[in-house]
Design a protein around this motif. Structure first.
Motif, PDB file in Angstrom:
ATOM      1  N   MET A 288       0.758  -1.165  -0.009  1.00  0.00           N
ATOM      2  CA  MET A 288       0.130   0.158   0.179  1.00  0.00           C
ATOM      3  C   MET A 288       0.734   1.246  -0.177  1.00  0.00           C
ATOM      4  SD  MET A 288      -3.017   1.010  -0.351  1.00  0.00           S
ATOM      5  CE  MET A 288      -4.442   0.175   0.356  1.00  0.00           C
ATOM      6  N   CYS A 289       1.996   1.061   0.190  1.00  0.00           N
ATOM      7  CA  CYS A 289       3.063   2.305   0.404  1.00  0.00           C
ATOM      8  C   CYS A 289       3.088   2.940  -1.208  1.00  0.00           C
ATOM      9  CB  CYS A 289       4.143   1.936   0.789  1.00  0.00           C
ATOM     10  SG  CYS A 289       5.571   3.056   0.806  1.00  0.00           S
ATOM     11  N   ILE A 290       3.236   4.350  -1.318  1.00  0.00           N
ATOM     12  CA  ILE A 290       3.552   4.878  -2.291  1.00  0.00           C
ATOM     13  C   ILE A 290       4.707   5.622  -2.140  1.00  0.00           C
ATOM     14  CG2 ILE A 290       1.190   5.536  -2.974  1.00  0.00           C
ATOM     15  CD1 ILE A 290       0.986   8.263  -1.687  1.00  0.00           C
ATOM     16  N   SER A 291       5.656   5.134  -1.487  1.00  0.00           N
ATOM     17  CA  SER A 291       7.015   5.580  -1.264  1.00  0.00           C
ATOM     18  C   SER A 291       7.167   7.184  -1.054  1.00  0.00           C
ATOM     19  CB  SER A 291       7.792   5.263  -2.624  1.00  0.00           C
ATOM     20  OG  SER A 291       7.980   3.782  -2.513  1.00  0.00           O
ATOM     21  N   CYS A 292       6.030   7.839  -0.659  1.00  0.00           N
ATOM     22  CA  CYS A 292       6.122   9.298  -0.574  1.00  0.00           C
ATOM     23  C   CYS A 292       7.392   9.684   0.457  1.00  0.00           C
ATOM     24  CB  CYS A 292       4.729   9.789  -0.115  1.00  0.00           C
ATOM     25  SG  CYS A 292       4.506   9.589   1.746  1.00  0.00           S
ATOM     26  N   GLY A 293       7.410   8.949   1.609  1.00  0.00           N
ATOM     27  CA  GLY A 293       8.509   9.057   2.201  1.00  0.00           C
ATOM     28  C   GLY A 293       8.341  10.265   3.365  1.00  0.00           C
ATOM     29  N   LEU A 294       7.180  10.471   3.724  1.00  0.00           N
ATOM     30  CA  LEU A 294       6.558  11.444   4.845  1.00  0.00           C
ATOM     31  C   LEU A 294       6.979  10.553   6.023  1.00  0.00           C
ATOM     32  CD1 LEU A 294       3.085  12.840   4.004  1.00  0.00           C
ATOM     33  CD2 LEU A 294       5.128  14.134   4.301  1.00  0.00           C
ATOM     34  N   CYS A 295       7.078   9.497   6.340  1.00  0.00           N
ATOM     35  CA  CYS A 295       7.279   8.717   7.239  1.00  0.00           C
ATOM     36  C   CYS A 295       8.845   8.702   7.776  1.00  0.00           C
ATOM     37  CB  CYS A 295       6.965   7.068   7.175  1.00  0.00           C
ATOM     38  SG  CYS A 295       7.610   6.238   5.517  1.00  0.00           S
ATOM     39  N   SER A 296       9.611   8.469   6.809  1.00  0.00           N
ATOM     40  CA  SER A 296      11.072   8.745   7.128  1.00  0.00           C
ATOM     41  C   SER A 296      11.503  10.310   7.297  1.00  0.00           C
ATOM     42  CB  SER A 296      11.736   8.391   5.805  1.00  0.00           C
ATOM     43  OG  SER A 296      11.615   7.108   5.432  1.00  0.00           O
ATOM     44  N   VAL A 305      11.863   4.760   7.357  1.00  0.00           N
ATOM     45  CA  VAL A 305      10.739   3.879   7.740  1.00  0.00           C
ATOM     46  C   VAL A 305      10.260   3.271   6.317  1.00  0.00           C
ATOM     47  CG1 VAL A 305       8.478   3.746   8.557  1.00  0.00           C
ATOM     48  CG2 VAL A 305      10.332   5.074   9.588  1.00  0.00           C
ATOM     49  N   ARG A 306      10.471   4.383   5.374  1.00  0.00           N
ATOM     50  CA  ARG A 306      10.005   4.106   4.016  1.00  0.00           C
ATOM     51  C   ARG A 306      10.353   2.809   3.248  1.00  0.00           C
ATOM     52  NH1 ARG A 306      10.430   8.848  -0.321  1.00  0.00           N
ATOM     53  NH2 ARG A 306      12.464   8.946   0.718  1.00  0.00           N
ATOM     54  N   SER A 307      12.039   2.963   3.830  1.00  0.00           N
ATOM     55  CA  SER A 307      12.647   1.557   2.975  1.00  0.00           C
ATOM     56  C   SER A 307      11.829   0.207   3.407  1.00  0.00           C
ATOM     57  CB  SER A 307      13.976   1.569   3.371  1.00  0.00           C
ATOM     58  OG  SER A 307      14.406   1.321   4.591  1.00  0.00           O
ATOM     59  N   TYR A 308      11.428  -0.002   4.790  1.00  0.00           N
ATOM     60  CA  TYR A 308      10.644  -1.133   5.112  1.00  0.00           C
ATOM     61  C   TYR A 308       9.284  -0.997   4.599  1.00  0.00           C
ATOM     62  CZ  TYR A 308      14.400  -1.027   8.657  1.00  0.00           C
ATOM     63  OH  TYR A 308      15.579  -0.931   9.146  1.00  0.00           O
ATOM     64  N   ALA A 309       8.436  -0.056   4.572  1.00  0.00           N
ATOM     65  CA  ALA A 309       7.348   0.186   4.096  1.00  0.00           C
ATOM     66  C   ALA A 309       7.101  -0.241   2.598  1.00  0.00           C
ATOM     67  CB  ALA A 309       6.562   1.563   4.152  1.00  0.00           C
ATOM     68  N   GLN A 310       8.072   0.058   1.710  1.00  0.00           N
ATOM     69  CA  GLN A 310       8.108  -0.068   0.208  1.00  0.00           C
ATOM     70  C   GLN A 310       8.274  -1.380   0.089  1.00  0.00           C
ATOM     71  OE1 GLN A 310      10.156   2.938  -1.559  1.00  0.00           O
ATOM     72  NE2 GLN A 310      12.124   2.200  -0.698  1.00  0.00           N
ATOM     73  N   VAL A 329       1.640  10.526  10.062  1.00  0.00           N
ATOM     74  CA  VAL A 329       1.791  11.370   8.962  1.00  0.00           C
ATOM     75  C   VAL A 329       1.533  10.520   7.449  1.00  0.00           C
ATOM     76  CG1 VAL A 329       3.617  12.931   9.766  1.00  0.00           C
ATOM     77  CG2 VAL A 329       4.316  10.631   8.699  1.00  0.00           C
ATOM     78  N   CYS A 330       1.637   9.175   7.454  1.00  0.00           N
ATOM     79  CA  CYS A 330       1.429   8.349   6.304  1.00  0.00           C
ATOM     80  C   CYS A 330       0.094   8.741   5.847  1.00  0.00           C
ATOM     81  CB  CYS A 330       1.598   6.950   6.807  1.00  0.00           C
ATOM     82  SG  CYS A 330       1.339   5.942   5.054  1.00  0.00           S
ATOM     83  N   PRO A 331       0.192   9.028   4.572  1.00  0.00           N
ATOM     84  CA  PRO A 331      -1.223   9.285   3.769  1.00  0.00           C
ATOM     85  C   PRO A 331      -2.038   8.377   3.657  1.00  0.00           C
ATOM     86  CG  PRO A 331       0.567   9.894   2.358  1.00  0.00           C
ATOM     87  CD  PRO A 331       1.383   9.477   3.709  1.00  0.00           C
ATOM     88  N   ARG A 332      -1.385   6.971   3.142  1.00  0.00           N
ATOM     89  CA  ARG A 332      -2.091   5.748   3.030  1.00  0.00           C
ATOM     90  C   ARG A 332      -2.173   4.953   4.236  1.00  0.00           C
ATOM     91  NH1 ARG A 332      -2.771   9.190  -0.053  1.00  0.00           N
ATOM     92  NH2 ARG A 332      -2.515   9.302  -2.077  1.00  0.00           N
ATOM     93  N   GLY A 333      -2.170   5.151   5.371  1.00  0.00           N
ATOM     94  CA  GLY A 333      -2.399   4.380   6.534  1.00  0.00           C
ATOM     95  C   GLY A 333      -1.653   3.209   6.365  1.00  0.00           C
ATOM     96  N   VAL A 334      -0.339   3.357   5.866  1.00  0.00           N
ATOM     97  CA  VAL A 334       0.434   1.985   5.739  1.00  0.00           C
ATOM     98  C   VAL A 334       0.920   1.202   7.222  1.00  0.00           C
ATOM     99  CG1 VAL A 334       2.453   1.091   4.802  1.00  0.00           C
ATOM    100  CG2 VAL A 334       1.246   2.390   3.449  1.00  0.00           C
ATOM    101  N   LEU A 335       1.127   2.054   8.298  1.00  0.00           N
ATOM    102  CA  LEU A 335       2.023   1.715   9.236  1.00  0.00           C
ATOM    103  C   LEU A 335       1.174   1.726  10.527  1.00  0.00           C
ATOM    104  CD1 LEU A 335       4.652   4.205   8.352  1.00  0.00           C
ATOM    105  CD2 LEU A 335       5.033   1.820   7.950  1.00  0.00           C
ATOM    106  N   ARG A 336       1.533   0.799  11.401  1.00  0.00           N
ATOM    107  CA  ARG A 336       0.920   0.642  12.726  1.00  0.00           C
ATOM    108  C   ARG A 336       1.668   0.093  13.713  1.00  0.00           C
ATOM    109  NH1 ARG A 336      -2.394  -2.746  15.785  1.00  0.00           N
ATOM    110  NH2 ARG A 336      -3.980  -1.940  16.576  1.00  0.00           N
TER     111      ARG A 336
HETATM  112  S1  SF4 Z   1       4.709   4.191   4.773  1.00  0.00           S
HETATM  113 FE1  SF4 Z   1       3.311   5.710   4.161  1.00  0.00          FE
HETATM  114  S2  SF4 Z   1       4.505   7.591   4.660  1.00  0.00           S
HETATM  115 FE2  SF4 Z   1       6.018   6.060   4.384  1.00  0.00          FE
HETATM  116  S3  SF4 Z   1       6.511   6.169   2.217  1.00  0.00           S
HETATM  117 FE3  SF4 Z   1       5.006   4.858   2.391  1.00  0.00          FE
HETATM  118  S4  SF4 Z   1       2.977   5.943   2.063  1.00  0.00           S
HETATM  119 FE4  SF4 Z   1       4.617   7.313   2.537  1.00  0.00          FE
END
Ligand code: SF4
Ligand SMILES: Cc1cc2nc3c(=O)[nH]c(=O)nc-3n(C[C@H](O)[C@H](O)[C@H](O)COP(=O)(O)OP(=O)(O)OC[C@H]3O[C@@H](n4cnc5c(N)ncnc54)[C@H](O)[C@@H]3O)c2cc1C
Lengths: 368, 431
Positions: A288-296, A305-310, A329-336
């Protein structure tokens, strides 16, 4: 793009290592140097009717946490985790880190801080100090550091302390919030952190061991006690005053809010090791991650964080203080954030639809 | 073996990593005209809103590319000669390949509005880095903006402009916001929310003409309703289409439709040339389809690379899912979600005192789509229910398993259960 207007420019400049950020750093560093190395603030404290410069400092620190905390409570009001956590950290600061020690002092009891433990407060296991405390305080010091801290760490992760109780974390997560994104995310910074924090831990354990040995040997070991005494003085100056004070808090506007916690705090080092063995983790919702990078970007501990999420990888990093801002901050609710072994029915999300391929191509070069 | 990939978007870069994982010695070259390094297009809005720098949009540390031994070339490809396996770049140099991947993504669609051809300044898309640069420089001087197009890119652009304190009018041609995915009830929640941020959201509004100053600056939009909206910035967000115009004039163009036509194993009509991502057009039962989201581009990039490596690949798009955020409202969709599906039953419930809702759609006793607003959900659980053809009773009963809200913040689902009970009773009575 920076917003139009002078005040927007100022906020941006202060929070993005601009000229004003450097000025603020200079002020903070000067403040800490004066505080630790001189008696400059003693008359100031007296004139305010406070018993010492440390009471004055405690008061300022508590005010910073309260005002920053109110800002943070409003900013993240839609996120219950942030609201609960911030309220707790503010409460602990006011009650355990400020009021109770003052009250104890007033009643001629030892000035004891129930929210700090060895090795962050290394006097807590310094036999010369702790054995002269009333039994209750001595027991609290020993059991707190050796039993409670690691046990809670196993169940809830490092966060129970570093972002719910500790004053250093409290300041970072309240007044420091606008500066949290400044922590370096590079893999070099991660390498440095792993060496430096465990080095400080080793030094503080060694110091404590020496204190016990020279205390045990008593008069028979004058050379050793003299060495231990010098060691302790150097440690107090370098680690407590310089690293946790001047560098830790003084560099907020340049290095982010957790320079001390991430790179030097021996307590964080222990909790980090415990966390790796325990149940806390950050769960990643698959694909579900769009690699936006807000989490990192907004991770104050510099975790990418992004490197794990993606890469669809749920993870536990030793340095993670569980502030929960990545999930916020994750706009796609990827992390919990979760305590995986104490799971509610939400735990069903552990059963995953298999990802496309096992070796995810976006996890470059086996970095972890 | 020399692999050349045109486009360093998520499709191209995923393909490159996949190739490298399987072939340590291959030569891998990525050519892209837009940027030196891969960046997250979905995050453009956060750069616009000062939440991140452009560098922060890059998902990998730059040294990763050297470590992976990729050669990155910043240039536009202008010609393709498949008979000689040769590319020509805008700089004049040429580049030979053994196997070529076209992952050229998409560009903002240019509508045929009267007056748009007169515009020299003031109109922007919001798709590329260059678009971002133009939008930023306009936002510095403009006071009023009109954004046209009721989809996801439109609302992101609107949010950015609101952040920069422009007075924004948002034109949506449909009777409610985003009818492709939302039903009227959900759209109302979203519209209310967008309006609460100070946006003048206009439904059923269509552009009649773009008005310009004699120098060609946008000064107003005249709508078919007769209304004239003064603006110095016009945001065009009416959709995206594959970036293939350049391929029409090359020596050996691949077969093109709306995108680059490919087989289910990503082969174009040219030998040794594959295509993936936003620009690839498949056909299913004779009907062409193009997937234009991040997740599909990434998946396609990986599979196309495997096809290039010689694996047998039959691309079959998995169960659809997507997510978005409308200002503060999070949105998760799984399965078939169009509100106008024939022969379906839909249960909808708006959660009390929240900007949140639950919609479950069932066909022939099996859940086919789940559309969620305002709370966090794990779409992979929904995918499983849809794949397992679970019915609606099961889905409602098991909703808590799919909740992904933050700790202490779990949304209370008892009102959903109660509403479902009533809805069931009513639909039984109706029968
Ligand atoms: S986990 Fe969420 S905030 Fe982090 S890169 Fe992916 S979409 Fe963006
Ligand atoms: C503002 C915005 C927000 C979005 N948000 C989301 C979202 O939240 N979720 C989601 O799922 N999807 C989202 N998308 C869609 C998603 O970004 C795309 O589907 C995805 O990036 C497509 O990847 P790609 O690799 O196919 O193409 P691209 O990322 O477009 O990459 C193609 C690259 O090829 C280059 N190129 C093209 N032609 C040539 C040539 N002739 N020579 C050299 N280089 C060339 C282009 O310049 C470009 O850099 C969003 C898109 C936009 C514009």
């Amino acid at each position: 793009m920076v917003r139009k207007g002078k005040s927007a420019w100022l906020v941006h400049d202060l929070t993005h290592r601009g000229l004003t950020a450097w000025l603020l750093t200079a002020l903070l560093v000067a403040f800490y140097l004066l505080l630790y190395l001189t008696h400059f603030f003693t008359p100031v404290a007296r004139s305010l009717g406070l018993s010492s410069k440390w009471t004055l400092y405690g008061l300022l620190y508590t005010l910073a946490i309260l005002t920053g905390g109110i800002h943070v409570l409003r900013k993240y009001r839609r996120n219950r985790y942030q609201v609960v956590r911030t309220s707790v950290v503010m409460f602990v600061q006011v009650v355990f880190a400020f009021s109770i020690p003052e009250i104890l002092k007033f009643f001629h009891q030892p000035e004891y801080y129930f929210s700090y433990f060895w090795p962050l407060k290394f006097d807590d296991l310094n036999p010369g100090v702790v054995f002269h405390l009333p039994l209750f305080y001595a027991l609290y010091s020993f059991l707190g550091a050796l039993v409670m801290v690691p046990l809670l760490g196993v169940f809830f992760g490092k966060r129970w302390y570093c972002s719910w109780v500790c004053g250093c974390g409290g300041l970072a997560n309240t007044a420091g919030d606008p500066l949290r994104h400044l922590t370096s995310k590079s893999s070099r910074a991660w390498k440095f952190e792993k060496i430096s924090i465990h080095f400080v831990l080793a030094v503080s354990v060694l110091l404590t061991a020496l204190l016990f040995i020279s205390y045990g040997l008593g008069h028979r070991a004058t050379a050793l006690s003299r060495f231990t005494y010098d060691f302790q003085t150097v440690y107090a100056f370098l680690v407590v005053a310089m690293l946790s004070g001047v560098i830790g808090a003084g560099l907020y506007p340049l290095g982010g809010t957790r320079v001390w916690c991430r790179n030097f705090c021996p307590m964080a080092a222990i909790l980090g090791l415990v966390q790796k063995l325990g149940s806390f983790r950050i769960a990643v919702k698959p694909n579900m991650c769009i690699s936006c990078g807000l989490c990192s970007k907004y991770c104050e501990m510099g975790i990418d964080v992004r490197s794990y999420a993606q890469a669809n990888q749920s993870f536990t990093r030793a340095s993670c203080v569980g502030c929960g801002l990545c999930a916020e901050v994750c706009p796609r609710g990827v992390l919990r954030l979760e305590n995986a072994r104490l799971r509610t029915p939400q735990g069903a999300s552990l059963v995953r639809i298999a990802p496309l391929t096992s070796a995810s191509p976006l996890s470059p070069g086996g970095q972890r | 073996m020399r692999y050349v990939i045109i486009g360093n978007g998520v499709a191209g870069i995923t393909a490159a990593f996949t190739l490298r994982a399987r072939d340590a010695s291959a030569e891998i070259l990525l050519v892209s005209g837009e940027s030196d390094y891969f960046f997250s297009r979905c995050a453009l809005m956060y750069a616009f809103m000062d939440r991140m720098s452009l560098r922060d949009l890059e998902p990998h540390e730059r040294r990763v590319y050297a470590k992976q031994n990729f050669r990155l070339i910043r240039d536009w490809v202008t010609d393709l000669d498949a008979s000689r396996r040769l590319l020509t770049l805008q700089s004049g140099s040429s580049l030979a390949y053994d196997r070529l991947l076209l992952s050229t993504g998409s560009l903002g669609e240019v509508p045929d509005w009267p007056g748009l051809n007169r515009v020299r300044e003031g109109a922007v898309h919001f798709v590329t880095l260059q678009d971002l640069g133009r939008a930023e420089s306009l936002a510095r001087s403009a006071r009023e903006a009109v954004v046209v197009g009721g989809g996801l890119i439109g609302v992101e652009l609107v949010e950015c402009l609101v952040y920069h304190r422009l007075k924004v009018t948002f034109h949506v041609r449909a009777p409610w916001y985003w009818p492709g995915a939302l039903a009227r009830e959900e759209a109302e929640i979203v519209s209310e929310h967008i309006r609460r941020h100070g946006v003048d959201l206009r439904m059923d509004e269509e552009v009649a003409e773009i008005l310009t100053t004699p120098e060609g600056r946008v000064c107003a939009v005249r709508a078919k309703s007769g209304h004239e909206y003064s603006c110095q910035l016009l945001g065009i967000a009416v959709g995206v289409s594959p970036q293939i115009a350049w391929l029409r004039g090359v020596k050996t163009p691949p077969r093109l439709g709306r995108g680059i036509q490919v087989s289910s194993s990503f082969e174009t009509s040219l030998e040794n040339v594959w295509a993936a991502g936003d620009c690839a057009e498949f056909s299913a039962n004779g009907a062409p389809f193009i997937e234009q989201i991040w997740y599909s581009a990434r998946r396609q990039g990986e599979l196309a690379a495997r096809a290039m490596l010689g694996d047998t690949i039959r691309y079959d798009p998995p169960i659809f899912y997507n997510s978005a955020k409308f200002f503060g409202i999070e949105y998760t969709a799984t399965g078939e979600i169009s509100p106008s599906l024939p022969g379906v039953q839909t249960f909808f419930c708006r959660l009390p005192a929240r900007e949140a809702s639950v919609r479950i759609t069932e066909r022939a006793g099996a859940v086919i789509g789940i559309n969620m607003l305002g709370a966090r959900w794990d779409h992979s659980i929904f995918e499983r229910w849809i794949a397992e053809r679970r019915d609606m009773d099961y889905a409602v009963a098991h909703l808590p398993e799919a909740q992904f809200d933050v700790e202490f913040g779990r949304v209370d689902l008892t009102p959903v259960a109660a509403a479902y009970h009533n809805w069931r009773a009513r639909s039984a009575a109706a029968k």
